[in-house]
Design an enzyme around this catalytic site. Structure first.
Site, PDB file in Angstrom:
ATOM      1  N   CYS A 214       0.833  -1.216   0.000  1.00 33.20           N
ATOM      2  CA  CYS A 214       0.000   0.000   0.000  1.00 33.20           C
ATOM      3  C   CYS A 214       0.861   1.257   0.000  1.00 33.20           C
ATOM      4  O   CYS A 214       0.900   2.001  -0.970  1.00 33.20           O
ATOM      5  CB  CYS A 214      -0.910   0.015   1.220  1.00 33.20           C
TER       6      CYS A 214
HETATM    7  N1  SAJ Z   1       5.916   2.448   9.003  1.00 28.62           N
HETATM    8  C1  SAJ Z   1       6.924   3.212   9.563  1.00 28.62           C
HETATM    9  N2  SAJ Z   1       6.580   4.142  10.504  1.00 28.62           N
HETATM   10  C2  SAJ Z   1       5.279   4.327  10.895  1.00 28.62           C
HETATM   11  C3  SAJ Z   1       4.274   3.534  10.305  1.00 28.62           C
HETATM   12  C4  SAJ Z   1       4.621   2.591   9.369  1.00 28.62           C
HETATM   13  O1  SAJ Z   1       8.097   3.071   9.234  1.00 28.62           O
HETATM   14  O2  SAJ Z   1       5.034   5.175  11.759  1.00 28.62           O
HETATM   15  C5  SAJ Z   1       6.276   1.459   7.984  1.00 28.62           C
HETATM   16  C6  SAJ Z   1       5.876   0.057   8.364  1.00 28.62           C
HETATM   17  O3  SAJ Z   1       6.905  -0.585   9.073  1.00 28.62           O
HETATM   18  C7  SAJ Z   1       5.645  -0.592   7.003  1.00 28.62           C
HETATM   19  C8  SAJ Z   1       5.148   0.557   6.137  1.00 28.62           C
HETATM   20  O4  SAJ Z   1       5.547   1.759   6.800  1.00 28.62           O
HETATM   21  O5  SAJ Z   1       6.832  -1.102   6.474  1.00 28.62           O
HETATM   22  C9  SAJ Z   1       3.635   0.558   5.958  1.00 28.62           C
HETATM   23  O6  SAJ Z   1       3.111   0.444   7.250  1.00 28.62           O
HETATM   24  P1  SAJ Z   1       1.525   0.672   7.541  1.00 28.62           P
HETATM   25  O7  SAJ Z   1       1.373   0.728   9.022  1.00 28.62           O
HETATM   26  O8  SAJ Z   1       1.018   1.794   6.759  1.00 28.62           O
HETATM   27  O9  SAJ Z   1       0.906  -0.724   7.139  1.00 28.62           O
HETATM   28  P2  SAJ Z   1       0.283  -1.220   5.781  1.00 28.62           P
HETATM   29  O10 SAJ Z   1       1.133  -1.029   4.616  1.00 28.62           O
HETATM   30  O11 SAJ Z   1      -0.231  -2.575   6.079  1.00 28.62           O
HETATM   31  O12 SAJ Z   1      -0.912  -0.194   5.582  1.00 28.62           O
HETATM   32  C10 SAJ Z   1      -2.204  -0.582   5.849  1.00 28.62           C
HETATM   33  C11 SAJ Z   1      -3.014   0.416   5.073  1.00 28.62           C
HETATM   34  N3  SAJ Z   1      -4.354  -0.046   4.967  1.00 28.62           N
HETATM   35  C12 SAJ Z   1      -4.952   0.110   3.792  1.00 28.62           C
HETATM   36  O13 SAJ Z   1      -4.403   0.594   2.816  1.00 28.62           O
HETATM   37  C13 SAJ Z   1      -6.338  -0.346   3.724  1.00 28.62           C
HETATM   38  C14 SAJ Z   1      -3.005   1.763   5.763  1.00 28.62           C
HETATM   39  O14 SAJ Z   1      -3.984   2.623   5.142  1.00 28.62           O
HETATM   40  C15 SAJ Z   1      -3.343   1.613   7.205  1.00 28.62           C
HETATM   41  O15 SAJ Z   1      -3.399   2.884   7.825  1.00 28.62           O
HETATM   42  C16 SAJ Z   1      -2.259   0.766   7.823  1.00 28.62           C
HETATM   43  O16 SAJ Z   1      -2.412  -0.552   7.256  1.00 28.62           O
HETATM   44  C17 SAJ Z   1      -2.381   0.713   9.314  1.00 28.62           C
HETATM   45  O17 SAJ Z   1      -2.881   1.698   9.903  1.00 28.62           O
HETATM   46  O18 SAJ Z   1      -1.884  -0.266   9.890  1.00 28.62           O
END
Ligand code: SAJ
Length: 432
Positions: free
Chosen positions: A270
């Site tokens: 995503c």
């Molecule tokens: N990450 C960081 N720092 C942060 C948050 C995330 O480095 O503060 C990294 C994570 O380790 C990962 C990447 O970014 O490698 C993406 O992390 P993510 O928490 O955004 O997780 P995803 O990719 O699974 O995103 C999903 C998304 N859901 C949908 O698209 C429906 C996102 O919109 C959600 O907000 C997210 O999950 C969530 O909140 O967990």
């Protein structure tokens, strides 16, 4: 309005195209709500597992599959001609980036071709795959109207972004608010009736383009804020300030602040990709979105920043990366899941190998992965012997199930990219 009646009395047949982490949970909710639901996928292995009542998606339990099969409300199939008998078809296929970082809509196009082949009046077509504004009009409405159908009269179309957060214990398909944007008012009326009968909370918007853009804003918001905090981390490291302490203290502000955390880079299907869809489409309007590019640049640089930190830390013991024994703890793109797609760990692995280190890997959810050079890399069990042999251990993914205390006791040097060892005092623990 025959279709609305069939939705009301649950006699409408629902087809979900793409049985991945988005489509399968959605198909389960549709079947649980009483609709006879067909799951369409090109992957025979997935269909075979489902016919055995086995789930391959983290957030769907096998007994849920067995239950909807027991009540004869779910069939998995690779036979797309069944679309002929569907009243609702929902497209939940991947939207990756091509090698040149441009949108790859081939999966959507293949799904639409299957729908067109078995197109019939009164069909409701919903696109859930994340994509740029205008896709639903260009790839669904336009080709079907060219067949002589009129959207909002002969068939109905809507875009509704998937909001699945793999591994989220609180929010899942049924209770996550669902944004819906229909092509016409009648499309909105019908699709609201449908989603309203399987999900808890419906949010209507005025068009497919607004709905497409909602999802891109949600994930661009994350990418940009992660980029901001990654840049703050590099700046604070140089200034000798603990970024983690800064963020935790800033998080006490009860309004106007939302914490994001630095890391080894961003992975998943995503956040690294969705903003590129928006940037690409904006460029066709001669609008160059600088935030997206800058965030992508900073986030993509984090694996290289980790390598620099490893080099500096080894240097303090008069060592260099070449010839060092290094263990990566965690391969998945975020904690407590089994997905390594776009994971920064894979880049860090490659960079360390290229610099001549002997790299070992561990992950509690993954037993192997295919490295960039095609090599199959197997994970190793964590033992005291393995840990104490390492010149440095890099914590990439902060799985909750790691025993951080005992790991810290066995390691000579740790680089913690997630502040996972925050409860442990140790001169040998460095942060990014
Ligand atoms: N990450 C960081 N720092 C942060 C948050 C995330 O480095 O503060 C990294 C994570 O380790 C990962 C990447 O970014 O490698 C993406 O992390 P993510 O928490 O955004 O997780 P995803 O990719 O699974 O995103 C999903 C998304 N859901 C949908 O698209 C429906 C996102 O919109 C959600 O907000 C997210 O999950 C969530 O909140 O967990």
């Amino acid at each position: 309005m025959q279709l609305i009646k069939k939705i009301e009395d649950r006699s409408a047949k629902v087809g979900v195209i793409g049985l991945g982490y988005v489509g399968l949970p959605l198909a389960v909710e549709s079947a649980k709500s009483g609709f006879l639901t067909y799951g369409f996928d090109i992957n025979q292995e997935k269909v075979d597992l489902l016919s055995l009542g086995k789930s391959y998606v983290l957030d769907v339990k096998s007994d849920e599959i067995q239950e909807i099969k027991r009540i004869n409300k779910f069939h998995g199939t690779t036979v797309f001609s069944e679309i002929n008998n569907m009243d609702v078809v929902i497209i939940c296929v991947p939207t990756p980036l091509s090698k040149t970082k441009t949108p790859d809509l081939s999966h959507i196009q293949r799904a639409v071709a299957n729908i067109i082949q078995f197109m019939h009046r009164d069909l409701l077509i919903i696109l859930e795959s994340t994509t740029y504004p205008g896709t639903t009009e260009e790839l669904i409405i336009k080709p079907i109207e060219e067949l002589g159908y009129k959207v909002g009269e002969d068939f109905y179309v809507c875009f509704s972004p998937e909001r699945v957060d793999p591994g989220n214990k609180l929010y899942h398909t049924k209770n996550t608010p669902k944004v819906i944007g229909g092509a016409t008012k009648r499309c909105n009326q019908i699709v609201k009736q449908f989603y309203g009968s399987i999900l808890d909370n419906i949010v209507m918007v005025s068009s497919t383009r607004v709905s497409e853009t909602v999802k891109l804003l949600e994930n661009t918001f994350r990418s940009v804020n992660i980029g901001l905090v990654n840049e703050m981390a590099m700046m604070c490291q140089r200034m000798g300030i603990d970024i983690w302490e800064v963020i935790n203290a800033a998080s006490t502000k009860p309004f106007g602040f939302m914490p994001f955390y630095p890391g080894p880079g961003i992975g998943g299907h995503c956040i690294p990709l969705d903003p590129q869809y928006l940037a690409w489409k904006a460029k066709t309007y001669d609008y160059y979105n600088r935030f997206i590019e800058l965030a992508s640049d900073i986030n993509s640089n984090m694996p290289y920043y980790v390598i620099n930190r490893v080099s500096d830390i080894l240097n303090q013991s008069s060592k260099c990366i070449s010839g060092s024994k290094i263990l990566l703890l965690g391969l998945t793109y975020k904690k407590d899941i089994n997905d390594v797609r776009e994971s920064p760990a894979l880049i860090i692995y490659q960079l360390l190998k290229e610099r001549g280190s002997k790299v070992h890997v561990n992950d509690l959810y993954v037993d192997k992965f295919i490295a960039e050079n095609g090599e199959t890399v197997y994970t190793e069990k964590i033992t005291h012997e393995l840990l104490e042999r390492m010149d440095i251990v890099i914590l990439i993914t902060d799985h909750s199930r790691y025993h951080y205390d005992s790991i810290a006791k066995s390691c000579r040097v740790i680089l913690d990219t997630r502040n996972a060892f925050r409860h442990i005092d140790g001169e040998n623990i460095y942060k990014i």
